[in-house]
Structure formats: C-alpha cells, structure tokens
Design a protein around this motif. Sequence first.
Motif, PDB file in Angstrom:
ATOM      1  N   GLY A  44      -5.892  -2.504   3.172  1.00  0.00           N
ATOM      2  CA  GLY A  44      -5.513  -1.348   2.373  1.00  0.00           C
ATOM      3  C   GLY A  44      -4.292  -1.573   1.507  1.00  0.00           C
ATOM      4  O   GLY A  44      -3.704  -2.664   1.483  1.00  0.00           O
ATOM      5  N   LEU A  45      -3.884  -0.526   0.808  1.00  0.00           N
ATOM      6  CA  LEU A  45      -2.719  -0.602  -0.059  1.00  0.00           C
ATOM      7  C   LEU A  45      -1.455  -1.064   0.661  1.00  0.00           C
ATOM      8  O   LEU A  45      -0.738  -1.926   0.137  1.00  0.00           O
ATOM      9  CB  LEU A  45      -2.475   0.772  -0.701  1.00  0.00           C
ATOM     10  N   PRO A  46      -1.134  -0.523   1.844  1.00  0.00           N
ATOM     11  CA  PRO A  46       0.116  -0.951   2.487  1.00  0.00           C
ATOM     12  C   PRO A  46       0.142  -2.432   2.837  1.00  0.00           C
ATOM     13  O   PRO A  46       1.211  -3.020   2.963  1.00  0.00           O
ATOM     14  CB  PRO A  46       0.168  -0.087   3.762  1.00  0.00           C
ATOM     15  N   GLN A  47      -1.046  -3.043   3.008  1.00  0.00           N
ATOM     16  CA  GLN A  47      -1.088  -4.451   3.409  1.00  0.00           C
ATOM     17  C   GLN A  47      -1.223  -5.410   2.222  1.00  0.00           C
ATOM     18  O   GLN A  47      -1.305  -6.619   2.419  1.00  0.00           O
ATOM     19  CB  GLN A  47      -2.269  -4.691   4.366  1.00  0.00           C
ATOM     20  N   ALA A  48      -1.240  -4.896   1.012  1.00  0.00           N
ATOM     21  CA  ALA A  48      -1.398  -5.755  -0.168  1.00  0.00           C
ATOM     22  C   ALA A  48      -0.281  -6.798  -0.209  1.00  0.00           C
ATOM     23  O   ALA A  48       0.889  -6.485   0.025  1.00  0.00           O
ATOM     24  CB  ALA A  48      -1.387  -4.912  -1.434  1.00  0.00           C
ATOM     25  N   ALA A  49      -0.643  -8.044  -0.524  1.00  0.00           N
ATOM     26  CA  ALA A  49       0.315  -9.150  -0.437  1.00  0.00           C
ATOM     27  C   ALA A  49       1.215  -9.262  -1.665  1.00  0.00           C
ATOM     28  O   ALA A  49       2.245  -9.930  -1.604  1.00  0.00           O
ATOM     29  CB  ALA A  49      -0.442 -10.461  -0.240  1.00  0.00           C
ATOM     30  N   TYR A  50       0.860  -8.628  -2.780  1.00  0.00           N
ATOM     31  CA  TYR A  50       1.699  -8.755  -3.972  1.00  0.00           C
ATOM     32  C   TYR A  50       3.016  -8.011  -3.770  1.00  0.00           C
ATOM     33  O   TYR A  50       3.142  -7.119  -2.930  1.00  0.00           O
ATOM     34  CB  TYR A  50       0.974  -8.239  -5.213  1.00  0.00           C
ATOM     35  N   THR A  51       4.019  -8.365  -4.560  1.00  0.00           N
ATOM     36  CA  THR A  51       5.324  -7.725  -4.456  1.00  0.00           C
ATOM     37  C   THR A  51       5.403  -6.514  -5.381  1.00  0.00           C
ATOM     38  O   THR A  51       4.617  -6.379  -6.324  1.00  0.00           O
ATOM     39  CB  THR A  51       6.441  -8.699  -4.838  1.00  0.00           C
ATOM     40  N   GLY A  52       6.379  -5.647  -5.107  1.00  0.00           N
ATOM     41  CA  GLY A  52       6.586  -4.478  -5.949  1.00  0.00           C
ATOM     42  C   GLY A  52       6.876  -4.836  -7.401  1.00  0.00           C
ATOM     43  O   GLY A  52       6.269  -4.270  -8.317  1.00  0.00           O
ATOM     44  N   PRO A  53       7.806  -5.784  -7.662  1.00  0.00           N
ATOM     45  CA  PRO A  53       8.072  -6.164  -9.055  1.00  0.00           C
ATOM     46  C   PRO A  53       6.836  -6.688  -9.787  1.00  0.00           C
ATOM     47  O   PRO A  53       6.652  -6.415 -10.975  1.00  0.00           O
ATOM     48  CB  PRO A  53       9.148  -7.250  -8.912  1.00  0.00           C
ATOM     49  N   GLU A  54       5.986  -7.451  -9.089  1.00  0.00           N
ATOM     50  CA  GLU A  54       4.753  -7.945  -9.715  1.00  0.00           C
ATOM     51  C   GLU A  54       3.841  -6.776 -10.083  1.00  0.00           C
ATOM     52  O   GLU A  54       3.251  -6.747 -11.169  1.00  0.00           O
ATOM     53  CB  GLU A  54       4.013  -8.882  -8.761  1.00  0.00           C
ATOM     54  N   ASP A  74      -4.772   7.163   1.086  1.00  0.00           N
ATOM     55  CA  ASP A  74      -5.245   7.879   2.265  1.00  0.00           C
ATOM     56  C   ASP A  74      -4.082   8.385   3.122  1.00  0.00           C
ATOM     57  O   ASP A  74      -2.904   8.317   2.726  1.00  0.00           O
ATOM     58  CB  ASP A  74      -6.180   6.991   3.076  1.00  0.00           C
ATOM     59  N   ASP A  75      -4.417   8.880   4.310  1.00  0.00           N
ATOM     60  CA  ASP A  75      -3.393   9.438   5.204  1.00  0.00           C
ATOM     61  C   ASP A  75      -2.334   8.404   5.572  1.00  0.00           C
ATOM     62  O   ASP A  75      -1.150   8.732   5.716  1.00  0.00           O
ATOM     63  CB  ASP A  75      -4.042   9.989   6.474  1.00  0.00           C
ATOM     64  N   THR A  76      -2.753   7.158   5.719  1.00  0.00           N
ATOM     65  CA  THR A  76      -1.798   6.104   6.064  1.00  0.00           C
ATOM     66  C   THR A  76      -0.764   5.919   4.959  1.00  0.00           C
ATOM     67  O   THR A  76       0.434   5.775   5.222  1.00  0.00           O
ATOM     68  CB  THR A  76      -2.527   4.775   6.312  1.00  0.00           C
ATOM     69  N   VAL A  77      -1.236   5.938   3.713  1.00  0.00           N
ATOM     70  CA  VAL A  77      -0.332   5.793   2.569  1.00  0.00           C
ATOM     71  C   VAL A  77       0.606   6.995   2.471  1.00  0.00           C
ATOM     72  O   VAL A  77       1.824   6.853   2.293  1.00  0.00           O
ATOM     73  CB  VAL A  77      -1.135   5.624   1.270  1.00  0.00           C
ATOM     74  N   LEU A  81       4.737   7.044   2.747  1.00  0.00           N
ATOM     75  CA  LEU A  81       5.594   7.561   1.677  1.00  0.00           C
ATOM     76  C   LEU A  81       6.519   8.671   2.173  1.00  0.00           C
ATOM     77  O   LEU A  81       7.633   8.834   1.659  1.00  0.00           O
ATOM     78  CB  LEU A  81       4.734   8.066   0.518  1.00  0.00           C
ATOM     79  N   SER A  82       6.080   9.429   3.170  1.00  0.00           N
ATOM     80  CA  SER A  82       6.902  10.531   3.674  1.00  0.00           C
ATOM     81  C   SER A  82       7.839  10.098   4.799  1.00  0.00           C
ATOM     82  O   SER A  82       8.711  10.865   5.213  1.00  0.00           O
ATOM     83  CB  SER A  82       6.008  11.674   4.169  1.00  0.00           C
ATOM     84  N   ASP A  83       7.675   8.858   5.281  1.00  0.00           N
ATOM     85  CA  ASP A  83       8.487   8.363   6.383  1.00  0.00           C
ATOM     86  C   ASP A  83       9.773   7.726   5.843  1.00  0.00           C
ATOM     87  O   ASP A  83       9.719   6.728   5.124  1.00  0.00           O
ATOM     88  CB  ASP A  83       7.694   7.331   7.182  1.00  0.00           C
TER      89      ASP A  83
END
Length: 301
Positions: A44-54, A74-77, A81-83
């Motif tokens: 999923g999105l949280p596990q994506a290997a690219y960096t934020g700047p990229e 989804d709920d995980t994302v 974001l709220s944590d």
Amino acid sequence: MALDVARVLTADPDSLARTDIADHAVDALRHSGIREVILLGRRGLPQAAYTGPEFLALGQLPGIDIVVDPADLDDTVRAALSDPGTDPATRLKLTLAAEYASRARTGARKRIVFRFHVSPTSLSGKQQVDAVHLVRNELHETPDGLIAVPTAHAERLDATLVLRAVGYRGAPVPDVPFDPTAGVIPNEHGRVLDSAAAVIPGVYATGWIKRGPRGVIGTNRRDAEETVAAVVDDFLAGRLTPPRRDREALSALLTRRCPNLVDRDGWGLIDAAERANGAKTKRPRVKFIRLNEMVDTARRG
C-alpha cells in the motif's frame, strides 16, 4: 528507480536534451508514443519505497498529470495521517498522495498513474507484450512485517511496454556477517559487527549494503562520509592492523586482479573529457556509454 523511469519516459525530450542524458536515449524518447505510465506496487501507500522528495518532484513536472486513486487512501492511510507519532518521512508521502488524489485532471497529454495492492502474474502478447495480468493483494502482518498475499481477484491491464523495477536486496559476502532478514551487513556507523554485536577491526560497510535500499545521491554521500570518518578515526587511534606490504604491492595486486582498473587520476581524465564534450553543446557533460571508451580515456594519463 521506478519513479525515475516514469519521470524520464514522460518528460519533455527538449528539457532532457539539456542534461547529461545519453544522446541515443533522447532520440528514442523524441520518437516515443508513450502517453501513460502506470506504476504497480504490491503493497500500500504507507509501504511505498520511494522518498517524499522524489514523490514531490514528480508532481512538479510540467504537462503531466499525477493520478492516485482516492480508494488507496484507506483507513490505514487516514489513521497514519491523524497519528501525531507518524514519522515525518511517511507523513510527507501520504500527504502528497492525498493531494494528488484530490487534484482535478488537467487533460495533460501525458500522465503517471499509481496502482497499489497489485502484483503482476504474467505477460501476454505474440510479437510484443500487449497486456500485464495482475492479481489483487491483501496485506498480512507477520513477524517479519507486512507481506502482500494474493487474492482470487485478477485483472488484465493493457500495455505495450513493461519495465521491471522491483528494487534491490543485499547479498552476503564470504566471511562477512550478514543479516538475511534486513538484507544488510550489520554495522555501527559503518563499522561491521559480529554475531555478538562486537566491532570487527578493519571491516567496514557503506551504501545500501550498510543501511538498506533507500535514499538518493545526497544520502549516499553522507553515508560514505560517516564510514570514511570511522576508518580515519580507527587509523589514528591505532586500531587497524598495519599492512604487510607497501602501496606498490597493493597497486600491483589490484591491477593483476582487475586489468581495467581506473584510479583517481583516471577518473579525473574521464570526468574532464565528459565535461569538455558537454561544453560543446552547452550541456553539463556528455557521458561515455561504452566501457572501453572510458578505460581508454583513463589510460591516456
């Protein structure tokens, strides 16, 4: 790597022509019919290997739509974001994903589409590929972390070109400790550790084998500086075993094992030649694309 590929395939060839990209690559891109690049991620999105700047830089490309499906937020994302405890790097990636998902389509001629929770299972086509066959994944928690588990949901994705960009994983080196779970050489600030977490004198690691496959050129530079500082500190403190032979013997050994060895002076000649070739067309450099040309240039010194 996947984001770099997507960026180059969709970028304006005229802008690329002003960089140090190889001429034959620019020529191919000028005649390319690619209008959409789809990046597939097995998790999923949280596990994506690219960096934020990229990820951020991708969204600033002119004339290109970045597409993220709102369903992937989804709920995980939303929970991440709220944590307040979510690490800044992950928060940046998820915040950017939410922004891209909310963007209105501009009707740009090219676009980059992100798909998550899918894995390719096969390719089809006769003379060339015409489709990628996918399976939908679910994430399962294991002692080694989240893994993608295929479901019964399958689909076909039409495609005319498929590129593999599954990342990097370190491999063990004979007689050097290795962590098979993390795929790295265990170390402390570059000093390699044995099974009891004790420093092994004179053994060092740097780069992805030291910290795992993440980061960009700047990250590698800082990483290398840390390891080199450890080597220098150990040398000055007398913690390194004195060599049994002199520098000339070392040079002869390296040359015997690697006849095409390029030393620092040779690298300087290659660098100067590439810069000189680039100056003719007001580019930072024109890179050599053949190994023999690089070695011949280095040997002129």
